[in-house]
Design an enzyme around this catalytic site. Structure first.
Site, PDB file in Angstrom:
ATOM      1  N   ALA A  17       0.837  -1.204   0.000  1.00 13.16           N
ATOM      2  CA  ALA A  17       0.000   0.000   0.000  1.00 13.16           C
ATOM      3  C   ALA A  17       0.873   1.256   0.000  1.00 13.16           C
ATOM      4  CB  ALA A  17      -0.928  -0.007   1.219  1.00 13.16           C
ATOM      5  N   SER A  35      10.127   3.732   6.658  1.00 14.50           N
ATOM      6  CA  SER A  35       9.677   2.382   7.002  1.00 14.50           C
ATOM      7  C   SER A  35      10.545   1.767   8.091  1.00 14.50           C
ATOM      8  CB  SER A  35       9.713   1.489   5.754  1.00 14.50           C
ATOM      9  OG  SER A  35       9.380   0.178   6.114  1.00 14.50           O
ATOM     10  N   PHE A 120     -11.391 -19.173  -4.667  1.00 12.16           N
ATOM     11  CA  PHE A 120     -11.113 -18.799  -3.280  1.00 12.16           C
ATOM     12  C   PHE A 120     -12.439 -18.741  -2.526  1.00 12.16           C
ATOM     13  CE2 PHE A 120      -7.240 -16.552  -1.356  1.00 12.16           C
ATOM     14  CZ  PHE A 120      -6.357 -17.484  -1.851  1.00 12.16           C
ATOM     15  N   GLN A 233     -10.150 -11.001  11.633  1.00  9.94           N
ATOM     16  CA  GLN A 233     -10.317 -12.246  10.866  1.00  9.94           C
ATOM     17  C   GLN A 233      -9.460 -13.363  11.455  1.00  9.94           C
ATOM     18  OE1 GLN A 233      -9.107 -12.758   6.458  1.00  9.94           O
ATOM     19  NE2 GLN A 233     -11.327 -12.929   6.580  1.00  9.94           N
ATOM     20  N   HIS A 235      -8.044 -16.904  10.390  1.00 12.28           N
ATOM     21  CA  HIS A 235      -7.881 -17.755   9.204  1.00 12.28           C
ATOM     22  C   HIS A 235      -8.067 -19.210   9.622  1.00 12.28           C
ATOM     23  CE1 HIS A 235      -6.266 -19.573   5.603  1.00 12.28           C
ATOM     24  NE2 HIS A 235      -6.194 -18.383   5.041  1.00 12.28           N
ATOM     25  N   LEU A 245       0.803 -19.513   8.269  1.00 12.26           N
ATOM     26  CA  LEU A 245      -0.343 -19.645   7.372  1.00 12.26           C
ATOM     27  C   LEU A 245      -0.153 -20.737   6.329  1.00 12.26           C
ATOM     28  CD1 LEU A 245      -3.060 -18.224   6.427  1.00 12.26           C
ATOM     29  CD2 LEU A 245      -1.644 -17.368   4.578  1.00 12.26           C
ATOM     30  N   GLU A 248      -5.356 -20.360   1.738  1.00 11.53           N
ATOM     31  CA  GLU A 248      -6.678 -20.797   1.286  1.00 11.53           C
ATOM     32  C   GLU A 248      -6.587 -21.380  -0.127  1.00 11.53           C
ATOM     33  OE1 GLU A 248      -9.799 -18.148   2.539  1.00 11.53           O
ATOM     34  OE2 GLU A 248     -10.512 -18.037   0.488  1.00 11.53           O
ATOM     35  N   ARG A 279     -14.044 -17.287   5.221  1.00  4.81           N
ATOM     36  CA  ARG A 279     -13.177 -17.668   6.340  1.00  4.81           C
ATOM     37  C   ARG A 279     -13.864 -17.670   7.697  1.00  4.81           C
ATOM     38  NH1 ARG A 279      -7.836 -14.399   4.244  1.00  4.81           N
ATOM     39  NH2 ARG A 279      -7.465 -15.878   2.562  1.00  4.81           N
ATOM     40  N   HIS A 344      -5.631 -13.447  11.696  1.00  8.72           N
ATOM     41  CA  HIS A 344      -4.967 -13.313  10.387  1.00  8.72           C
ATOM     42  C   HIS A 344      -5.021 -11.900   9.820  1.00  8.72           C
ATOM     43  CE1 HIS A 344      -3.523 -14.524   6.469  1.00  8.72           C
ATOM     44  NE2 HIS A 344      -4.634 -14.107   5.887  1.00  8.72           N
ATOM     45  N   GLU A 368      -3.871  -2.236   5.101  1.00  9.30           N
ATOM     46  CA  GLU A 368      -4.491  -2.954   6.217  1.00  9.30           C
ATOM     47  C   GLU A 368      -4.699  -2.063   7.439  1.00  9.30           C
ATOM     48  OE1 GLU A 368      -2.937  -6.894   6.882  1.00  9.30           O
ATOM     49  OE2 GLU A 368      -4.053  -7.084   8.769  1.00  9.30           O
ATOM     50  N   ARG A 379     -13.385 -10.269   5.549  1.00 10.92           N
ATOM     51  CA  ARG A 379     -12.695 -10.048   4.273  1.00 10.92           C
ATOM     52  C   ARG A 379     -12.667 -11.335   3.451  1.00 10.92           C
ATOM     53  NH1 ARG A 379      -7.195 -10.777   2.336  1.00 10.92           N
ATOM     54  NH2 ARG A 379      -6.620 -11.749   4.308  1.00 10.92           N
ATOM     55  N   GLY A 381     -10.655 -13.698   0.972  1.00  8.69           N
ATOM     56  CA  GLY A 381      -9.255 -13.911   0.616  1.00  8.69           C
ATOM     57  C   GLY A 381      -8.983 -13.328  -0.770  1.00  8.69           C
ATOM     58  N   ASN A 383      -8.748 -10.171  -1.522  1.00  8.22           N
ATOM     59  CA  ASN A 383      -9.200  -8.781  -1.654  1.00  8.22           C
ATOM     60  C   ASN A 383      -8.286  -7.782  -0.953  1.00  8.22           C
ATOM     61  OD1 ASN A 383     -11.366  -8.976  -3.333  1.00  8.22           O
ATOM     62  ND2 ASN A 383     -12.938  -8.861  -1.742  1.00  8.22           N
ATOM     63  N   SER A 384      -7.409  -8.278  -0.090  1.00  4.59           N
ATOM     64  CA  SER A 384      -6.578  -7.334   0.652  1.00  4.59           C
ATOM     65  C   SER A 384      -5.415  -6.839  -0.203  1.00  4.59           C
ATOM     66  CB  SER A 384      -6.059  -8.010   1.913  1.00  4.59           C
ATOM     67  OG  SER A 384      -5.079  -7.204   2.472  1.00  4.59           O
TER      68      SER A 384
HETATM   69  C1  LIG Z   1       0.622 -14.909   6.036  1.00  2.00           C
HETATM   70  C2  LIG Z   1      -0.303 -13.987   5.291  1.00  2.00           C
HETATM   71  C3  LIG Z   1      -0.724 -14.298   4.003  1.00  2.00           C
HETATM   72  C4  LIG Z   1      -1.567 -13.439   3.313  1.00  2.00           C
HETATM   73  N1  LIG Z   1      -1.983 -13.786   2.045  1.00  2.00           N
HETATM   74  C5  LIG Z   1      -2.804 -12.932   1.378  1.00  2.00           C
HETATM   75  C6  LIG Z   1      -3.237 -13.247   0.054  1.00  2.00           C
HETATM   76  O1  LIG Z   1      -2.866 -14.259  -0.522  1.00  2.00           O
HETATM   77  N2  LIG Z   1      -4.080 -12.380  -0.561  1.00  2.00           N
HETATM   78  C7  LIG Z   1      -4.509 -11.228   0.017  1.00  2.00           C
HETATM   79  O2  LIG Z   1      -5.266 -10.471  -0.594  1.00  2.00           O
HETATM   80  N3  LIG Z   1      -4.085 -10.902   1.263  1.00  2.00           N
HETATM   81  C8  LIG Z   1      -3.247 -11.707   1.951  1.00  2.00           C
HETATM   82  N4  LIG Z   1      -2.832 -11.369   3.213  1.00  2.00           N
HETATM   83  C9  LIG Z   1      -3.099 -10.024   3.712  1.00  2.00           C
HETATM   84  C10 LIG Z   1      -2.181  -9.013   3.009  1.00  2.00           C
HETATM   85  O3  LIG Z   1      -0.932  -9.609   2.772  1.00  2.00           O
HETATM   86  C11 LIG Z   1      -1.952  -7.760   3.844  1.00  2.00           C
HETATM   87  O4  LIG Z   1      -3.177  -7.276   4.314  1.00  2.00           O
HETATM   88  C12 LIG Z   1      -1.307  -6.668   3.008  1.00  2.00           C
HETATM   89  O5  LIG Z   1      -0.163  -7.145   2.351  1.00  2.00           O
HETATM   90  C13 LIG Z   1      -0.952  -5.478   3.880  1.00  2.00           C
HETATM   91  O6  LIG Z   1      -0.197  -4.563   3.127  1.00  2.00           O
HETATM   92  P1  LIG Z   1       0.130  -3.132   3.729  1.00  2.00           P
HETATM   93  O7  LIG Z   1       0.950  -2.430   2.709  1.00  2.00           O
HETATM   94  O8  LIG Z   1      -1.112  -2.482   4.196  1.00  2.00           O
HETATM   95  O9  LIG Z   1       0.996  -3.417   5.037  1.00  2.00           O
HETATM   96  P2  LIG Z   1       2.420  -4.207   5.257  1.00  2.00           P
HETATM   97  O10 LIG Z   1       2.843  -4.961   4.058  1.00  2.00           O
HETATM   98  O11 LIG Z   1       2.231  -4.915   6.519  1.00  2.00           O
HETATM   99  O12 LIG Z   1       3.411  -3.014   5.432  1.00  2.00           O
HETATM  100  C14 LIG Z   1       3.429  -2.200   6.591  1.00  2.00           C
HETATM  101  C15 LIG Z   1       4.628  -1.285   6.514  1.00  2.00           C
HETATM  102  O13 LIG Z   1       4.543  -0.321   7.552  1.00  2.00           O
HETATM  103  C16 LIG Z   1       5.790  -0.168   8.164  1.00  2.00           C
HETATM  104  N5  LIG Z   1       5.547   0.307   9.532  1.00  2.00           N
HETATM  105  C17 LIG Z   1       4.658  -0.158  10.434  1.00  2.00           C
HETATM  106  N6  LIG Z   1       4.687   0.587  11.552  1.00  2.00           N
HETATM  107  C18 LIG Z   1       5.611   1.542  11.348  1.00  2.00           C
HETATM  108  C19 LIG Z   1       6.110   2.614  12.138  1.00  2.00           C
HETATM  109  N7  LIG Z   1       5.648   2.864  13.362  1.00  2.00           N
HETATM  110  N8  LIG Z   1       7.093   3.384  11.617  1.00  2.00           N
HETATM  111  C20 LIG Z   1       7.588   3.145  10.367  1.00  2.00           C
HETATM  112  N9  LIG Z   1       7.138   2.156   9.580  1.00  2.00           N
HETATM  113  C21 LIG Z   1       6.158   1.373  10.063  1.00  2.00           C
HETATM  114  C22 LIG Z   1       6.462  -1.513   8.056  1.00  2.00           C
HETATM  115  O14 LIG Z   1       7.855  -1.347   8.071  1.00  2.00           O
HETATM  116  C23 LIG Z   1       5.971  -1.967   6.675  1.00  2.00           C
HETATM  117  O15 LIG Z   1       6.843  -1.471   5.688  1.00  2.00           O
HETATM  118  C24 LIG Z   1      -2.013 -12.236   3.926  1.00  2.00           C
HETATM  119  C25 LIG Z   1      -1.609 -11.931   5.220  1.00  2.00           C
HETATM  120  C26 LIG Z   1      -0.787 -12.803   5.922  1.00  2.00           C
HETATM  121  C27 LIG Z   1      -0.454 -12.481   7.330  1.00  2.00           C
END
Ligand SMILES: Cc1cc2nc3c(=O)[nH]c(=O)nc-3n(C[C@H](O)[C@H](O)[C@H](O)COP(=O)(O)OP(=O)(O)OC[C@H]3O[C@@H](n4cnc5c(N)ncnc54)[C@H](O)[C@@H]3O)c2cc1C
Length: 568
Positions: A17, A35, A120, A233, A235, A245, A248, A279, A344, A368, A379, A381, A383-384
């Protein structure tokens, strides 16, 4: 006076994101990323099963459309998702997936060479695009290359500890450089929070260690409401004991769930969708089997991949096989895998609108950590990952547009520099270590266990009240913790910050769950087992006040789909 580092747009978080937002913002103005870890170590890298888009590439999916994807998402959310947000998500899904393909993501392919799609949970068609079972890894590395190509400045190993806000407008942030141990100040017109979820509040979770929800608590402390935090959620299939994990995608490829009698018990809970029900339903079914004595060793059920055969397992689920072999020495080609549900995904998060805007001008949230809300009470699977890209792009654009209206001078005027300096001094006090007797690790462990037991898959009034009392007692203990001095990679200090955030968010989760006297999606009250649209077809809005967490409600945005009974 200390001079802050200025960027018009500052993105906190280097996951999917955050990077997608930064890439978009950089098209219009300078944008940088702060980060805690180097971007490709962000939790997005762990995503396994895939990303949804109604491409219609599988023969059974030819009739798929964004409207069908939207319907499945809204039904999956138990009608709590905001439907305007879901429309944006699903209308733009194909474009974002093709963009990732053109940027180089090595998606798995159909025999004709199209992006392959697997079924899924809760989806009417095979709609989940994947790169074997390591989709997050493939996407995050691709997007990181784009960030490098676009010369986006990344400040890694920076832990953002505080937001600086004046008159409900963001000014900048204070971060700890984990490598030097020094505090740094940053000024910006727009700050985008993309800090991920809060799964580590639960002792049994698929989330990595850094997922404490600190970023969510940053916004909460600064005065932004949190939305729908009680919807966590669980899982269905994490590897027993380790809670790693198992995607799914395994069930998408045809794996069965079996109880101790060898029955495909999903027949009782979702006779049509079976293992591919959403889920919340599958996780509750597994928990029920275990509670009613049909779990294996009263602790887990089995995931059976054996009938898929070695070739398919190696082609489509090599990561699952490797995880089983490495962590429990078991080969799923020949043996049954012990699985149990685990926390999860954080469906709730920082309250924001469809442009990622929060109540603080110039402060945005995406991914997230945010609740826009496209997932509602449960959610689907796949869609995140999609949300991170669709809303990452959108929020990056809005954050840049806002920054372009402001002048650099206004971001660095004397009043602002004073405020940043004051916040800097306050944070400096916080990083000095503490001489108390309580141990961070034991408070964290107690909190995690109590959340699993009393604010977990099944919830009821007396247990939620007990949980709130226990969280309050742990918060009191936290006031007397020992934290060693020193700031250079002092993990104890970082864990202390995390724990402070986790305790605050645990209270919001438990209070939201206590006040929501109904069952919807992932929130199941044994004392109120039915969904109650008359009173609770509403978002929970939690505010941080001097008298503790205050709960309000807000209407859900409806466009096309009326609430209906949710059967699968
Ligand atoms: C094991 C697993 C498998 C998954 N598989 C799927 C899938 O197949 N399909 C799907 O749709 N979703 C899946 N999900 C969910 C999905 O992966 C996540 O919801 C999504 O990748 C989150 O992305 P994000 O960019 O929001 O956060 P993240 O990728 O978690 O990134 C967060 C960032 O914030 C930074 N950060 C946090 N706090 C601070 C702070 N205080 N100061 C500075 N930096 C900070 C971290 O360094 C990191 O860079 C899965 C989740 C898990 C746990």
């Amino acid at each position: 006076m200390m001079q802050p580092i200025f960027h018009p747009v500052l993105v906190i978080g280097g996951g999917l994101a955050g990077l997608r937002a930064a890439i978009e913002a950089k098209k219009y103005c300078d944008a940088a990323v702060l980060s805690m870890v180097y971007p490709v170590r962000s939790h997005s890298c762990a995503a396994q099963g895939g990303i949804n888009a109604p491409l219609g590439n599988a023969p059974e999916g030819i009739d798929d459309s964004w409207e069908k994807h939207a319907y499945d998402t809204v039904k999956g959310s138990d009608f709590l998702a905001d439907q305007d947000a879901v429309e944006i998500l699903t209308k733009e899904a194909a474009e974002r997936v093709y963009e990732m393909e053109h940027w180089g993501t090595p998606f798995s392919r159909t025999p004709e060479g199209r992006i392959a799609q697997r079924p899924f949970g809760g989806a009417g068609f095979p709609r989940t695009c994947y790169a074997e079972d390591t989709t997050g890894h493939a996407l995050l590395h691709t997007i990181n290359e784009q960030a490098i190509k676009n010369n986006i400045k990344v400040y890694s190993e920076r832990f953002v500890l505080s937001l600086v806000v004046r008159d409900k407008k963001i000014i900048g942030v204070i971060a700890l450089n984990r490598l030097t141990g020094k505090l740094e100040a940053y000024a910006a017109h727009s700050v985008v929070l993309a800090t991920g979820g809060a799964g580590r509040i639960y002792a049994e979770t698929t989330n990595s260690l850094i997922m404490s929800g600190y970023g969510i608590s940053l916004a909460f402390r600064a005065g932004v409401a949190l939305k729908d935090m009680e919807f966590m959620q669980f899982h269905p299939t994490s590897l027993y004991r380790t809670n790693i994990l198992l995607t799914e995608g395994s069930r998408g490829e045809g794996a069965y769930l079996l109880n101790s009698k060898g029955e495909r018990f999903m027949q009782r809970y979702a006779p049509v969708a079976m293992e591919l029900a959403p889920r919340d339903i599958v996780a509750r079914a597994i928990a029920t089997e275990i509670l009613e004595g049909r779990g294996v060793n009263n602790a887990y059920v089995h995931l059976d991949l054996r009938h898929l055969g070695e070739k398919k397992i190696n082609e489509r689920l090599p990561g699952v096989r490797e995880l089983c072999l490495s962590f429990i020495g078991l080969d799923p080609v020949k043996e049954l895998i012990p699985v149990q549900p685990a926390q999860h995904y954080t469906m709730g998060g920082i309250d924001c609108n469809i442009n990622g805007e929060t109540e603080i001008t110039g402060l945005y949230a995406v991914g997230e950590c945010a609740c826009v809300s496209v997932h509602g009470a449960n959610r689907l699977g796949g869609n995140s990952l999609l949300e991170t890209l669709v809303f990452g792009k959108r929020v990056g654009e809005f954050a840049a547009a806002f920054a372009l209206q402001e002048s650099k001078k206004s971001a660095m005027d004397e009043g602002i520099l004073d405020l940043i300096e004051q916040e800097y001094k306050k944070v400096n006090e916080k990083i000095k270590g503490k001489e108390g007797k309580e141990k961070i690790a034991s408070i964290r462990s107690d909190l995690g266990k109590l959340m699993v037991k009393k604010v977990g898959i099944f919830r009821q009034e007396d247990q939620l009240r007990e949980a709130l009392d226990e969280i309050s007692a742990l918060s009191e203990m936290f006031e007397h913790v020992y934290v060693s001095r020193g700031t250079i990679y002092n993990l104890e200090l970082l864990h202390a910050f995390d724990l402070e955030a986790m305790l605050a968010l645990a209270e919001v989760i438990a209070k939201g769950a206590l006040f929501r006297k109904e069952s919807r999606g992932s929130h199941y009250r044994t004392d109120y087992p039915e969904r109650d649209d008359e009173h609770f077809l509403k978002h929970t809005i939690a505010r941080c006040t001097p008298d503790g967490v205050k709960i309000e409600y807000r209407d859900v945005v409806m466009t096309k789909f009326k609430p209906e009974k949710r059967v699968y």
